[in-house]
Design a protein around this motif. Sequence first.
Motif, PDB file in Angstrom:
ATOM      1  N   GLY A   1      19.884  35.846  35.948  1.00  0.00           N
ATOM      2  CA  GLY A   1      18.608  35.696  36.645  1.00  0.00           C
ATOM      3  C   GLY A   1      18.829  35.697  38.142  1.00  0.00           C
ATOM      4  O   GLY A   1      18.386  36.589  38.852  1.00  0.00           O
ATOM      5  N   ALA A   2      19.580  34.712  38.615  1.00  0.00           N
ATOM      6  CA  ALA A   2      19.888  34.671  40.050  1.00  0.00           C
ATOM      7  C   ALA A   2      20.771  35.846  40.447  1.00  0.00           C
ATOM      8  O   ALA A   2      20.694  36.352  41.567  1.00  0.00           O
ATOM      9  CB  ALA A   2      20.563  33.352  40.399  1.00  0.00           C
ATOM     10  N   HIS A   3      21.638  36.269  39.518  1.00  0.00           N
ATOM     11  CA  HIS A   3      22.540  37.393  39.778  1.00  0.00           C
ATOM     12  C   HIS A   3      22.314  38.432  38.691  1.00  0.00           C
ATOM     13  O   HIS A   3      22.437  38.126  37.508  1.00  0.00           O
ATOM     14  CB  HIS A   3      23.989  36.915  39.796  1.00  0.00           C
ATOM     15  CG  HIS A   3      24.256  35.874  40.842  1.00  0.00           C
ATOM     16  ND1 HIS A   3      24.202  34.525  40.575  1.00  0.00           N
ATOM     17  CD2 HIS A   3      24.530  35.988  42.165  1.00  0.00           C
ATOM     18  CE1 HIS A   3      24.459  33.852  41.695  1.00  0.00           C
ATOM     19  NE2 HIS A   3      24.661  34.711  42.675  1.00  0.00           N
ATOM     20  N   PRO A   4      21.953  39.664  39.065  1.00  0.00           N
ATOM     21  CA  PRO A   4      21.570  40.672  38.076  1.00  0.00           C
ATOM     22  C   PRO A   4      22.740  41.180  37.229  1.00  0.00           C
ATOM     23  O   PRO A   4      23.888  41.075  37.628  1.00  0.00           O
ATOM     24  CB  PRO A   4      20.995  41.807  38.931  1.00  0.00           C
ATOM     25  CG  PRO A   4      21.538  41.592  40.296  1.00  0.00           C
ATOM     26  CD  PRO A   4      21.821  40.141  40.444  1.00  0.00           C
ATOM     27  N   GLY A   5      22.404  41.724  36.070  1.00  0.00           N
ATOM     28  CA  GLY A   5      23.406  42.364  35.227  1.00  0.00           C
ATOM     29  C   GLY A   5      24.075  41.374  34.292  1.00  0.00           C
ATOM     30  O   GLY A   5      23.785  40.175  34.300  1.00  0.00           O
ATOM     31  N   ASP A   6      24.958  41.896  33.441  1.00  0.00           N
ATOM     32  CA  ASP A   6      25.768  41.044  32.576  1.00  0.00           C
ATOM     33  C   ASP A   6      26.886  40.450  33.413  1.00  0.00           C
ATOM     34  O   ASP A   6      27.683  41.181  33.986  1.00  0.00           O
ATOM     35  CB  ASP A   6      26.392  41.868  31.435  1.00  0.00           C
ATOM     36  CG  ASP A   6      25.353  42.313  30.423  1.00  0.00           C
ATOM     37  OD1 ASP A   6      24.376  41.572  30.208  1.00  0.00           O
ATOM     38  OD2 ASP A   6      25.525  43.413  29.863  1.00  0.00           O
ATOM     39  N   LEU A   7      26.970  39.137  33.447  1.00  0.00           N
ATOM     40  CA  LEU A   7      27.977  38.477  34.288  1.00  0.00           C
ATOM     41  C   LEU A   7      29.254  38.306  33.473  1.00  0.00           C
ATOM     42  O   LEU A   7      29.684  37.194  33.175  1.00  0.00           O
ATOM     43  CB  LEU A   7      27.421  37.146  34.796  1.00  0.00           C
ATOM     44  CG  LEU A   7      26.112  37.296  35.577  1.00  0.00           C
ATOM     45  CD1 LEU A   7      25.533  35.942  35.936  1.00  0.00           C
ATOM     46  CD2 LEU A   7      26.338  38.152  36.830  1.00  0.00           C
ATOM     47  N   PHE A   8      29.834  39.457  33.112  1.00  0.00           N
ATOM     48  CA  PHE A   8      31.023  39.465  32.268  1.00  0.00           C
ATOM     49  C   PHE A   8      32.276  39.339  33.138  1.00  0.00           C
ATOM     50  O   PHE A   8      32.205  39.129  34.337  1.00  0.00           O
ATOM     51  CB  PHE A   8      31.044  40.747  31.428  1.00  0.00           C
ATOM     52  CG  PHE A   8      30.259  40.633  30.137  1.00  0.00           C
ATOM     53  CD1 PHE A   8      29.190  39.752  30.009  1.00  0.00           C
ATOM     54  CD2 PHE A   8      30.582  41.426  29.040  1.00  0.00           C
ATOM     55  CE1 PHE A   8      28.475  39.645  28.825  1.00  0.00           C
ATOM     56  CE2 PHE A   8      29.871  41.336  27.860  1.00  0.00           C
ATOM     57  CZ  PHE A   8      28.818  40.457  27.736  1.00  0.00           C
ATOM     58  N   SER A   9      33.426  39.491  32.496  1.00  0.00           N
ATOM     59  CA  SER A   9      34.685  39.213  33.180  1.00  0.00           C
ATOM     60  C   SER A   9      34.939  40.160  34.343  1.00  0.00           C
ATOM     61  O   SER A   9      34.502  41.309  34.340  1.00  0.00           O
ATOM     62  CB  SER A   9      35.846  39.292  32.195  1.00  0.00           C
ATOM     63  OG  SER A   9      35.831  38.123  31.411  1.00  0.00           O
ATOM     64  N   GLY A  10      35.673  39.640  35.321  1.00  0.00           N
ATOM     65  CA  GLY A  10      36.004  40.453  36.474  1.00  0.00           C
ATOM     66  C   GLY A  10      36.913  39.717  37.428  1.00  0.00           C
ATOM     67  O   GLY A  10      37.367  38.608  37.140  1.00  0.00           O
ATOM     68  N   ALA A  11      37.134  40.364  38.554  1.00  0.00           N
ATOM     69  CA  ALA A  11      38.123  39.907  39.512  1.00  0.00           C
ATOM     70  C   ALA A  11      37.457  39.542  40.823  1.00  0.00           C
ATOM     71  O   ALA A  11      36.272  39.777  41.028  1.00  0.00           O
ATOM     72  CB  ALA A  11      39.148  41.018  39.746  1.00  0.00           C
ATOM     73  N   GLY A  12      38.231  38.952  41.722  1.00  0.00           N
ATOM     74  CA  GLY A  12      37.735  38.640  43.052  1.00  0.00           C
ATOM     75  C   GLY A  12      38.855  38.739  44.060  1.00  0.00           C
ATOM     76  O   GLY A  12      40.019  38.510  43.726  1.00  0.00           O
ATOM     77  N   VAL A  13      38.487  39.082  45.288  1.00  0.00           N
ATOM     78  CA  VAL A  13      39.476  39.192  46.360  1.00  0.00           C
ATOM     79  C   VAL A  13      38.920  38.558  47.622  1.00  0.00           C
ATOM     80  O   VAL A  13      37.714  38.380  47.774  1.00  0.00           O
ATOM     81  CB  VAL A  13      39.872  40.663  46.644  1.00  0.00           C
ATOM     82  CG1 VAL A  13      40.525  41.285  45.413  1.00  0.00           C
ATOM     83  CG2 VAL A  13      38.672  41.478  47.103  1.00  0.00           C
ATOM     84  N   VAL A  14      39.823  38.249  48.541  1.00  0.00           N
ATOM     85  CA  VAL A  14      39.440  37.732  49.848  1.00  0.00           C
ATOM     86  C   VAL A  14      39.539  38.878  50.845  1.00  0.00           C
ATOM     87  O   VAL A  14      40.599  39.504  50.983  1.00  0.00           O
ATOM     88  CB  VAL A  14      40.362  36.569  50.262  1.00  0.00           C
ATOM     89  CG1 VAL A  14      39.966  36.050  51.642  1.00  0.00           C
ATOM     90  CG2 VAL A  14      40.310  35.451  49.224  1.00  0.00           C
ATOM     91  N   ASP A  15      38.446  39.158  51.530  1.00  0.00           N
ATOM     92  CA  ASP A  15      38.395  40.274  52.480  1.00  0.00           C
ATOM     93  C   ASP A  15      38.781  39.760  53.866  1.00  0.00           C
ATOM     94  O   ASP A  15      37.944  39.582  54.753  1.00  0.00           O
ATOM     95  CB  ASP A  15      36.973  40.861  52.463  1.00  0.00           C
ATOM     96  CG  ASP A  15      36.822  42.038  53.399  1.00  0.00           C
ATOM     97  OD1 ASP A  15      37.848  42.547  53.890  1.00  0.00           O
ATOM     98  OD2 ASP A  15      35.662  42.432  53.634  1.00  0.00           O
ATOM     99  N   THR A  16      40.079  39.534  54.020  1.00  0.00           N
ATOM    100  CA  THR A  16      40.591  38.853  55.217  1.00  0.00           C
ATOM    101  C   THR A  16      40.238  39.594  56.509  1.00  0.00           C
ATOM    102  O   THR A  16      39.992  38.964  57.538  1.00  0.00           O
ATOM    103  CB  THR A  16      42.128  38.736  55.124  1.00  0.00           C
ATOM    104  OG1 THR A  16      42.463  38.510  53.753  1.00  0.00           O
ATOM    105  CG2 THR A  16      42.640  37.583  55.933  1.00  0.00           C
ATOM    106  N   THR A  17      40.218  40.918  56.466  1.00  0.00           N
ATOM    107  CA  THR A  17      39.958  41.698  57.692  1.00  0.00           C
ATOM    108  C   THR A  17      38.489  42.054  57.858  1.00  0.00           C
ATOM    109  O   THR A  17      38.137  42.810  58.762  1.00  0.00           O
ATOM    110  CB  THR A  17      40.768  43.007  57.675  1.00  0.00           C
ATOM    111  OG1 THR A  17      40.290  43.816  56.569  1.00  0.00           O
ATOM    112  CG2 THR A  17      42.263  42.751  57.502  1.00  0.00           C
ATOM    113  N   ASN A  18      37.642  41.560  56.959  1.00  0.00           N
ATOM    114  CA  ASN A  18      36.213  41.906  56.962  1.00  0.00           C
ATOM    115  C   ASN A  18      36.004  43.428  56.886  1.00  0.00           C
ATOM    116  O   ASN A  18      35.146  43.993  57.562  1.00  0.00           O
ATOM    117  CB  ASN A  18      35.497  41.332  58.190  1.00  0.00           C
ATOM    118  CG  ASN A  18      33.986  41.445  58.066  1.00  0.00           C
ATOM    119  OD1 ASN A  18      33.432  41.438  56.958  1.00  0.00           O
ATOM    120  ND2 ASN A  18      33.297  41.582  59.196  1.00  0.00           N
TER     121      ASN A  18
END
Length: 450
Positions: A72-89
């Motif tokens: 609801g707050a976030h669209p789509g199926d909130l299935f498995s995935g990854a994340g990264v830190v965008d240190t350099t923007n």
Amino acid sequence: AAYDEPFRGQFHFSSRSGWMNDVNAPLYYNGQYHLFYQHNPHGLGWDTMHWGHATSPDLVHWTQKPVALEPGAHPGDLFSGAGVVDTTNASGLKTGADAPIVVFTGTNGVSIAYSTDGARTFQSYDRGRKVVTPTGTSRDPKVLWDAARGRWVMVVWSDGGGNGVNVYTSANLLDWTYRSRYAAGWLFECPDFFPLPVDGNAANVRWVMTDASGEYVTGTFDGAVFTPDWTAPQRMDQGRNSFDGTFYAGLTFSNMPDGRTVQMAWQPGNRGGTWTGNASFPVQLGLISTPAGPRVTRFPVAEIASLRQGTTTWSNRTITTDPATDPFAGITADTYEILAEFDVGTATATQFGFQLHRRADGGHDRAVVYDRTAQTLYGAPLAPLNGRVKVRLLVDRGQLEVFGNDGRLSFTDNVNFNSAAGSQGIRLFATGGSVRLVSAELHRLGSAWG
Ligand code: FRU
């Protein structure tokens, strides 16, 4: 008290309540490890996937955080995935002092959500627009930084034309270019992809491609195409590798501060009245050379030492069939770690090992046995190394992890240990002869919960 139910991991991560499955987007940012996970806060079964969230300063003590991604707050199926830190923007998403944390989720295509406040809140990028759409059923993006090329890489499972992963690259985490497909029939769900030095030699790096069941191949990666060293996969963990097994959907942390490759996985199957599922204990992954090729090792992170609450050590004991030679006689423990090294080269015992949660009546909840003839530990192959076998056990309320010879063998298992007083004995035994215990350590382990 919270987390004190039978079979509830005391030093294994689980959600406070509700269902948890896969580990998602494990990453390090600004002094904290972040763990997200597939989560149903409304029930004890798989349903309405949210991303749960917890943080830790040291990988072993955890604090629960509010749900990070919510239907609801976030669209789509909130299935498995990854994340990264965008240190350099590189994404240009930065708004304040914090580097953007960019996470990838969705089914049949990949959507992006991001945080500009250090993972406190997440918003959808471009209303959840899919930034890649592989053919067929697809999900479970993993994103990593390719230091050699200076760009991001995404691998996504899809079954278009058979199981495999699509490989994409990006300079800004938002716009992705298709590069190749690794069409491995064995590969199913939740891929991970990372480089590791062989035998710790930085000049000899192989890439490891794994799937949800911990099956993997090593190979080379030129920034666009993965070329495997062999075609039949190996297993990095000997537990039951399935959705209803004991080891599934492992992922390695992004943005590690020290270059280690640290993995946590979903440990399905443990449940109580208020929660279902937990995470396996974090392990450091390594690669060692063997005559058959490079092999992955899994070994508990060094930070386990900060859970230790009391230690007993022994050295140079001969264990025979006489129970009087058992150095563990009279000791009881609830949640703990054992490290033991045995001189198998001089042993005459056919088998030796530990009985865990032994009762006065002689019964026990589980035995971990080394069979000298079969050369197996806990039923899985483990040859002695220089005549020695090292056994490391993590014993929690519902969880047992067995490691052999510094992580050459790893076995993630569930055992519903009876932790009642009177059921907490430990026995070290030998059958058919004797074995020399070179050394042993018993560490009682405290709670992961702050
Ligand atoms: C693996 C899995 C993933 C999927 C998730 C849904 O356990 O089936 O492929 O993204 O669970 O919760």
